[in-house]
Structure formats: C-alpha cells, structure tokens
Motif scaffolding. Structure first.
Motif, PDB file in Angstrom:
ATOM      1  N   ALA A   1       0.548  -0.822   0.094  1.00 17.21           N
ATOM      2  CA  ALA A   1       0.111  -0.113  -0.193  1.00 17.21           C
ATOM      3  C   ALA A   1       0.531   1.043   0.019  1.00 17.21           C
ATOM      4  CB  ALA A   1      -0.517   0.205   1.299  1.00 17.21           C
ATOM      5  N   HIS A   2       1.938   0.836   0.536  1.00 23.49           N
ATOM      6  CA  HIS A   2       2.764   2.393   0.701  1.00 23.49           C
ATOM      7  C   HIS A   2       3.263   2.301  -0.534  1.00 23.49           C
ATOM      8  CE1 HIS A   2       2.673   3.807   5.301  1.00 23.49           C
ATOM      9  NE2 HIS A   2       3.006   2.490   5.722  1.00 23.49           N
ATOM     10  N   SER A   3       3.852   1.604  -0.795  1.00 26.14           N
ATOM     11  CA  SER A   3       4.569   1.472  -2.391  1.00 26.14           C
ATOM     12  C   SER A   3       3.460   2.288  -3.337  1.00 26.14           C
ATOM     13  CB  SER A   3       4.953   0.207  -2.841  1.00 26.14           C
ATOM     14  OG  SER A   3       5.718   0.130  -4.584  1.00 26.14           O
ATOM     15  N   ARG A   4       2.035   1.614  -3.689  1.00 21.36           N
ATOM     16  CA  ARG A   4       1.362   2.470  -4.586  1.00 21.36           C
ATOM     17  C   ARG A   4       1.216   3.499  -4.175  1.00 21.36           C
ATOM     18  NH1 ARG A   4      -1.878  -2.616  -3.714  1.00 21.36           N
ATOM     19  NH2 ARG A   4      -3.730  -0.774  -2.330  1.00 21.36           N
ATOM     20  N   ARG A   5       1.096   4.047  -2.683  1.00 18.74           N
ATOM     21  CA  ARG A   5       0.370   4.847  -2.403  1.00 18.74           C
ATOM     22  C   ARG A   5       1.954   6.294  -3.464  1.00 18.74           C
ATOM     23  NH1 ARG A   5      -1.415   3.385   1.640  1.00 18.74           N
ATOM     24  NH2 ARG A   5       0.448   4.232   2.782  1.00 18.74           N
ATOM     25  N   PHE A   6       2.779   5.735  -3.214  1.00 23.91           N
ATOM     26  CA  PHE A   6       4.000   6.979  -3.242  1.00 23.91           C
ATOM     27  C   PHE A   6       4.895   6.613  -4.470  1.00 23.91           C
ATOM     28  CE2 PHE A   6       8.921   6.307  -4.136  1.00 23.91           C
ATOM     29  CZ  PHE A   6       9.293   8.141  -3.318  1.00 23.91           C
ATOM     30  N   GLN A   7       3.794   5.371  -5.242  1.00 24.97           N
ATOM     31  CA  GLN A   7       4.390   5.435  -7.043  1.00 24.97           C
ATOM     32  C   GLN A   7       2.977   6.445  -7.105  1.00 24.97           C
ATOM     33  OE1 GLN A   7       6.765   4.991  -8.196  1.00 24.97           O
ATOM     34  NE2 GLN A   7       7.462   3.639  -6.452  1.00 24.97           N
ATOM     35  N   SER A   8       2.268   6.511  -7.178  1.00 24.71           N
ATOM     36  CA  SER A   8       0.892   7.081  -7.632  1.00 24.71           C
ATOM     37  C   SER A   8       1.331   9.289  -6.860  1.00 24.71           C
ATOM     38  CB  SER A   8      -0.205   7.301  -6.509  1.00 24.71           C
ATOM     39  OG  SER A   8      -1.798   8.352  -6.573  1.00 24.71           O
ATOM     40  N   ARG A   9       1.602   9.299  -6.153  1.00 23.89           N
ATOM     41  CA  ARG A   9       1.869  10.597  -5.702  1.00 23.89           C
ATOM     42  C   ARG A   9       3.315  11.355  -6.515  1.00 23.89           C
ATOM     43  NH1 ARG A   9       3.940  10.238  -0.323  1.00 23.89           N
ATOM     44  NH2 ARG A   9       3.442   8.749   0.314  1.00 23.89           N
ATOM     45  N   ILE A  10       4.084  10.340  -7.390  1.00 23.12           N
ATOM     46  CA  ILE A  10       5.568  10.705  -7.532  1.00 23.12           C
ATOM     47  C   ILE A  10       4.421  10.858  -9.253  1.00 23.12           C
ATOM     48  CG2 ILE A  10       7.455   9.397  -9.520  1.00 23.12           C
ATOM     49  CD1 ILE A  10       7.806  10.654  -6.120  1.00 23.12           C
ATOM     50  N   ARG A  11       3.937   9.724 -10.263  1.00 21.35           N
ATOM     51  CA  ARG A  11       3.615  10.453 -11.089  1.00 21.35           C
ATOM     52  C   ARG A  11       2.446  11.804 -11.115  1.00 21.35           C
ATOM     53  NH1 ARG A  11       3.139   4.908 -11.677  1.00 21.35           N
ATOM     54  NH2 ARG A  11       0.961   4.404 -10.318  1.00 21.35           N
ATOM     55  N   THR A  12       2.044  11.899  -9.984  1.00 19.24           N
ATOM     56  CA  THR A  12       1.000  12.885 -10.031  1.00 19.24           C
ATOM     57  C   THR A  12       2.200  14.791 -10.131  1.00 19.24           C
ATOM     58  OG1 THR A  12      -0.710  12.458  -8.623  1.00 19.24           O
ATOM     59  CG2 THR A  12      -0.743  14.508  -8.572  1.00 19.24           C
ATOM     60  N   ARG A  13       3.422  14.214  -8.802  1.00 19.68           N
ATOM     61  CA  ARG A  13       3.870  14.855  -8.982  1.00 19.68           C
ATOM     62  C   ARG A  13       4.773  15.589 -10.094  1.00 19.68           C
ATOM     63  NH1 ARG A  13       9.782  13.750  -6.864  1.00 19.68           N
ATOM     64  NH2 ARG A  13       9.462  12.372  -8.832  1.00 19.68           N
ATOM     65  N   ASN A  14       5.049  14.653 -10.829  1.00 18.64           N
ATOM     66  CA  ASN A  14       5.910  14.603 -12.433  1.00 18.64           C
ATOM     67  C   ASN A  14       4.475  15.641 -13.352  1.00 18.64           C
ATOM     68  OD1 ASN A  14       7.900  13.139 -10.932  1.00 18.64           O
ATOM     69  ND2 ASN A  14       7.837  10.709 -12.391  1.00 18.64           N
ATOM     70  N   LEU A  15       3.878  14.901 -13.226  1.00 19.60           N
ATOM     71  CA  LEU A  15       2.659  15.408 -14.331  1.00 19.60           C
ATOM     72  C   LEU A  15       2.229  16.572 -14.191  1.00 19.60           C
ATOM     73  CD1 LEU A  15      -0.494  12.993 -14.775  1.00 19.60           C
ATOM     74  CD2 LEU A  15       0.984  13.476 -15.897  1.00 19.60           C
TER      75      LEU A  15
END
Length: 175
Positions: free
Chosen positions: A8-22
């Motif tokens: 769950a932590h990994s999924r949330r972290f990757q989602s935040r990275i994608r949002t930040r990058n977009l």
C-alpha cells in the motif's frame, strides 16, 4: 510492517510521484509556451535570449525529471521482493531530490539573469542607472529567494525519504 502495508505504501508513493511529475510537466509546458511567446514578441535581443534560455531550461528540466525521477510502470512481479523494490524507489527519488539544485534550478540561472538584466537595463526604460541596478537587485533577490525555497523544500523531502528508508531497513532487520 506487513507485506500488505509495504504494498500500500509503495502504491501510494508511486501515485504521488506520477502526480508530481505530471504537475511538473504541465508547469514546464507553461514556461515553454509563455517564454517562447515572449521571445517571439519582445524585440530586445538580451531579453529575447533570456526567454529562449528559460524555455530551453524548462524543456531540459522536464527531460531530466523524466530520466531521474519517473515512477516505474508497475510493481515487481515476484522476481524482486517488494521491500527491496520499494526501498530502491525511495532511494532513487531521494537521489533525484538531493541533486535538485544542480539539475532543476541551475539550468534556469542563465536565462533568468539575461531576462532580468535585459528588462532592468533596457535602454528605453527611462530609469536612472541606480534605479536600474535597484530593479535588477530586487528581481534577482526574488528569484534567488524562490530558488532557495525550492532547494529547502527538496532538502526537507530528502530527510523524510531518509527516514522512510531507515524504517524499511529496520523492518527488514526485524524479519
């Protein structure tokens, strides 16, 4: 931490990275469009050069962000343990954030200096020389303060990632 917690932590972290990058890509596109348009409109060569360098810096930063800090497409498929995958991703983001002054801020310095200098010292500004220096100093101080704020926020994020990496290392040691 259980395996489900790490997942769950990994999924949330990757989602935040994608949002930040977009968000960063959209900001880069806006900078490229605005400074490109200004380069087209403004006749002063120094200001025009500053606009072009700033637009090029935004393009480089978007590319560097993609190469240094993009989120992976998926979670590991079982070949790599999830804990190791998540730790490696945290460390990769940490490394990217730790070097932000070099690859994210520094490319904008030449363009910003030319732009601010060109605007401040434009022959047709009608300001006395000391007022031009004052205008240049104030504008440069504002840009420097913004850059310092960005560097500080990223240094803070590096410390947070260090703590998360240490927590994962502790979790690994306890198993």
């Amino acid at each position: 931490m259980s395996l489900a917690d790490i997942h769950a932590h990994s999924r949330r972290f990757q989602s935040r990275i994608r949002t930040r990058n977009l968000t960063e890509y959209a900001a880069a596109a806006l900078v490229i469009a605005v400074f490109g348009w200004m380069a087209f409109l403004i006749p002063d060569l120094v200001v025009k050069a500053g606009c072009i360098l700033t637009a090029l810096a935004a393009a480089y930063v978007a590319y560097a962000l993609h190469t240094k800090a993009s989120a992976p497409g998926s979670q590991p498929d079982g070949g790599e343990p999830l804990l190791d995958f998540h730790r490696a991703e945290l460390f990769r983001q940490r490394q990217a954030l730790a070097t932000v002054p070099r690859w994210y801020l520094a490319p904008f310095v030449p363009g910003m200096l030319l732009f601010v200098g060109g605007v401040s010292f434009a022959p047709d500004s009608g300001l006395p020389l000391m007022a031009r220096f004052f205008q240049f100093g104030i504008a440069t101080a504002i840009v420097t303060a913004v850059f310092a704020g960005v560097a500080w926020l990223n240094a803070r994020a590096v410390k947070q990632l260090d703590a998360r990496i240490a927590a994962l290392d502790d979790a690994r040691d306890q198993t």
